[in-house]
Design an enzyme around this catalytic site. Structure first.
Site, PDB file in Angstrom:
ATOM      1  N   ILE A  67      40.448  50.480  40.365  1.00 36.01           N
ATOM      2  CA  ILE A  67      40.264  49.779  41.641  1.00 36.01           C
ATOM      3  C   ILE A  67      38.991  48.942  41.621  1.00 36.01           C
ATOM      4  O   ILE A  67      39.003  47.758  41.965  1.00 36.01           O
ATOM      5  CB  ILE A  67      40.252  50.781  42.814  1.00 36.01           C
ATOM      6  CG1 ILE A  67      41.662  51.364  42.998  1.00 36.01           C
ATOM      7  CG2 ILE A  67      39.765  50.117  44.108  1.00 36.01           C
ATOM      8  CD1 ILE A  67      41.715  52.603  43.868  1.00 36.01           C
ATOM      9  N   PHE A  91      39.253  45.721  39.471  1.00 36.80           N
ATOM     10  CA  PHE A  91      40.032  44.609  40.017  1.00 36.80           C
ATOM     11  C   PHE A  91      39.494  44.098  41.344  1.00 36.80           C
ATOM     12  O   PHE A  91      39.592  42.905  41.621  1.00 36.80           O
ATOM     13  CB  PHE A  91      41.514  44.981  40.131  1.00 36.80           C
ATOM     14  CG  PHE A  91      42.226  44.894  38.814  1.00 36.80           C
ATOM     15  CD1 PHE A  91      42.621  43.666  38.297  1.00 36.80           C
ATOM     16  CD2 PHE A  91      42.459  46.025  38.064  1.00 36.80           C
ATOM     17  CE1 PHE A  91      43.242  43.579  37.062  1.00 36.80           C
ATOM     18  CE2 PHE A  91      43.096  45.952  36.821  1.00 36.80           C
ATOM     19  CZ  PHE A  91      43.484  44.728  36.323  1.00 36.80           C
ATOM     20  N   GLU A  92      38.946  44.964  42.163  1.00 36.57           N
ATOM     21  CA  GLU A  92      38.402  44.514  43.448  1.00 36.57           C
ATOM     22  C   GLU A  92      37.087  43.781  43.256  1.00 36.57           C
ATOM     23  O   GLU A  92      36.797  42.833  43.963  1.00 36.57           O
ATOM     24  CB  GLU A  92      38.199  45.703  44.404  1.00 36.57           C
ATOM     25  CG  GLU A  92      39.474  46.364  44.875  1.00 36.57           C
ATOM     26  CD  GLU A  92      40.346  45.484  45.756  1.00 36.57           C
ATOM     27  OE1 GLU A  92      39.861  44.478  46.321  1.00 36.57           O
ATOM     28  OE2 GLU A  92      41.549  45.801  45.870  1.00 36.57           O
ATOM     29  N   GLY A  93      36.288  44.256  42.292  1.00 32.86           N
ATOM     30  CA  GLY A  93      34.946  43.703  42.148  1.00 32.86           C
ATOM     31  C   GLY A  93      34.084  44.166  43.311  1.00 32.86           C
ATOM     32  O   GLY A  93      34.590  44.649  44.313  1.00 32.86           O
ATOM     33  N   ARG A 146      46.629  43.243  37.342  1.00 35.52           N
ATOM     34  CA  ARG A 146      46.410  44.502  38.066  1.00 35.52           C
ATOM     35  C   ARG A 146      47.663  45.365  38.049  1.00 35.52           C
ATOM     36  O   ARG A 146      47.602  46.562  37.785  1.00 35.52           O
ATOM     37  CB  ARG A 146      45.984  44.214  39.504  1.00 35.52           C
ATOM     38  CG  ARG A 146      45.677  45.476  40.300  1.00 35.52           C
ATOM     39  CD  ARG A 146      45.240  45.152  41.708  1.00 35.52           C
ATOM     40  NE  ARG A 146      44.837  46.363  42.410  1.00 35.52           N
ATOM     41  CZ  ARG A 146      43.807  46.437  43.228  1.00 35.52           C
ATOM     42  NH1 ARG A 146      43.064  45.372  43.457  1.00 35.52           N
ATOM     43  NH2 ARG A 146      43.506  47.573  43.832  1.00 35.52           N
TER      44      ARG A 146
END
Length: 149
Positions: free
Chosen positions: A16, A19-21, A138
């Site tokens: 998570i 991919f979210e950063g 993702r």
């Protein structure tokens, strides 16, 4: 003594976060919604007048993951190993429990069709009707984690 409900493991949190950063100041996401931290959707009753610290972003993520985990416990009727659970948390964190609830992925999973359910991940690679390369990557990462023993 009752068994503790499953919670997101290190692999799920790492996926998570990757991919979210991390964005310490609020920003608009791919579909224009106000977001902060690790993909926290800012609710109408929330105010973020200053940048977050990394510790605050982590705390917000843990709170959000708790909500996501409860949704999965409610919707999934079959046993999941830690990797399957983590992959579903990552998927649902990104797309919302409503999308999971109505998905073919969930229907197949609850029928015990784990491999067919895994093949549904890549179908969820659009935002605002457009295929996004980041979402494609993702979904493949989530699928790979889901299939990992």
């Amino acid at each position: 003594m009752a068994e503790q409900p499953q919670s997101t493991g290190d692999a799920g949190v790492a996926l998570i976060k990757s991919f979210e950063g991390l964005r310490l100041e609020k920003y608009r996401d791919a579909v224009g919604k106000w977001t902060i931290g690790y993909g926290h959707l800012i609710l109408p009753n929330e105010s973020f007048p200053r940048a977050l610290t990394e510790a605050e972003a982590d705390e917000l993520l843990r709170d959000d993951l708790g909500i996501t985990e409860r949704s999965i416990h409610r919707l999934v009727t079959v046993d999941l190993n830690q990797n399957q659970f983590d992959a579903l948390v990552a998927f649902t964190f990104n797309l919302g429990a409503g999308n999971l609830q109505t998905s073919t992925l969930l229907k197949l999973l609850n029928q015990g069709e784990y491999a067919q359910a895994a093949d549904q991940f890549p179908r969820w690679n659009k935002a605002g009707g457009k295929v996004l390369a980041g979402l494609t990557r993702r979904r493949e990462a989530e699928r790979a984690l889901f299939l990992k023993a």
